[in-house]
Design an enzyme around this catalytic site. Structure first.
Site, short mmCIF file in Angstrom:
data_model
loop_
_atom_site.label_atom_id
_atom_site.label_comp_id
_atom_site.label_asym_id
_atom_site.label_seq_id
_atom_site.Cartn_x
_atom_site.Cartn_y
_atom_site.Cartn_z
N ILE A 1 4.97 2.39 -0.79
CA ILE A 1 4.43 3.25 0.27
C ILE A 1 4.76 2.51 1.56
O ILE A 1 4.57 1.29 1.66
CB ILE A 1 2.91 3.47 0.09
CG1 ILE A 1 2.33 4.36 1.20
CG2 ILE A 1 2.12 2.17 0.03
CD1 ILE A 1 0.86 4.80 0.93
N SER A 2 5.30 3.23 2.56
CA SER A 2 5.72 2.57 3.79
C SER A 2 4.54 1.94 4.51
O SER A 2 3.41 2.42 4.43
CB SER A 2 6.40 3.56 4.73
OG SER A 2 7.56 4.10 4.16
N GLN A 3 4.84 0.87 5.25
CA GLN A 3 3.85 0.18 6.08
C GLN A 3 3.38 1.14 7.18
O GLN A 3 4.21 1.84 7.78
CB GLN A 3 4.60 -1.00 6.70
CG GLN A 3 3.76 -2.01 7.35
CD GLN A 3 4.60 -3.22 7.74
OE1 GLN A 3 5.72 -3.40 7.24
NE2 GLN A 3 4.07 -4.02 8.62
N PRO A 4 2.07 1.20 7.47
CA PRO A 4 1.59 2.12 8.51
C PRO A 4 2.36 2.01 9.83
O PRO A 4 2.71 3.03 10.43
CB PRO A 4 0.13 1.74 8.67
CG PRO A 4 -0.26 1.26 7.31
CD PRO A 4 0.94 0.54 6.78
N ARG B 1 -5.29 7.08 3.31
CA ARG B 1 -4.14 6.38 2.71
C ARG B 1 -4.46 5.87 1.31
O ARG B 1 -3.58 5.81 0.44
CB ARG B 1 -3.69 5.23 3.62
CG ARG B 1 -2.37 4.57 3.20
CD ARG B 1 -1.89 3.59 4.26
NE ARG B 1 -0.57 3.05 3.99
CZ ARG B 1 -0.32 1.81 3.58
NH1 ARG B 1 -1.32 0.97 3.38
NH2 ARG B 1 0.92 1.40 3.38
#
Ligand code: SAH
Length: 218
Positions: free
Chosen positions: A65-68, A39
């Site tokens: 960037i989206s949260q995991p 990531r």
């Protein structure tokens, strides 16, 4: 493009996988994908030390960037099977795309911002995801030339469900998208017939908005 993926990064990824497990994500392939995708390579270097925290971060051009855990939850709702054709709207950093690539799908992904499109395409190619095809365009329109798709994933908040995307789904296929304004509800729609769709809702969420047209093309 050169990048470093050290033992330290790999160790941090394994810790992230443990966090995802405590949140109820157990699918083996999903967790393997999270432990394989670096990531930190998808983020600006100034944020490197946050790369494996379960949070969203800025990636430039006003986007995140989206949260995991959001990536894990949308990917779980997609119900991935081997070798299916998936359309993603909102490539952004390319991180969610890489997770889908790891899970063995044939991915078509669209981004409307020129800078993000170029950067994510470069990163995905450098990491060897050659089954991911990146497009610069308005995701509201989908990719009629490549339809139909087994799955459609939208990673930006939609005011309403984009009709043209519904029509690019195979019968029996699923679309996962956040719907509503200003907050959204995570929604999964199944196409059960030519004109018939079933909708399920999975709780409140907050995404950057789905916009129209393309920008930043130089
Ligand atoms: N999946 C991404 C999340 C990016 S945030 C990741 O893992 O990093 C949502 C992205 O959707 C942003 O990059 C934004 O530019 C893009 N977007 C918004 N409206 C869009 C549209 N109409 N077509 C394509 N992309 C769009």
């Amino acid at each position: 493009m050169q990048f470093v993926d050290s033992f330290r990064h790999k160790g941090l990824r394994l810790r992230l996988v443990e966090v995802l497990k405590t949140q109820g994500f157990y699918n083996k392939r999903l967790l393997e994908a999270f432990s394989n995708v670096p990531r930190h390579i998808f983020m600006d270097s100034s944020f490197l030390k946050f790369a494996y925290k379960d949070s969203a971060f800025p990636i430039g051009s006003g986007q995140t960037i989206s949260q995991p855990s959001t990536v894990a939850s949308q990917t779980t709702l997609l119900m991935i099977e081997d070798n299916i054709k998936v359309l993603e709207i909102g490539t952004g950093s390319g991180y969610q795309s890489a997770i889908l690539g790891e899970m063995g799908v044939e991915l078509y992904t669209i981004e409307r911002q020129g800078k993000l499109f170029k950067k994510s395409q470069k990163v995905l190619t450098a990491l060897g995801y050659n089954r991911i095809k990146c497009f610069l365009g308005d995701g509201n329109k989908g990719l009629p030339d490549y339809a139909p798709f087994d799955r459609v994933l939208v990673t930006a908040g939609c005011r309403d469900v984009p009709e043209s995307l519904l029509l690019q789904l195979k019968i029996g296929g699923y679309m996962v998208l956040p719907v509503g304004s200003p907050k959204q509800v995570m929604t999964r729609i199944k196409r059960v017939g030519e004109h018939d769709f079933e909708k399920e809702e999975y709780g409140d969420c907050a995404f950057v908005p789905m916009l129209n047209g393309i920008s930043d093309i130089k």
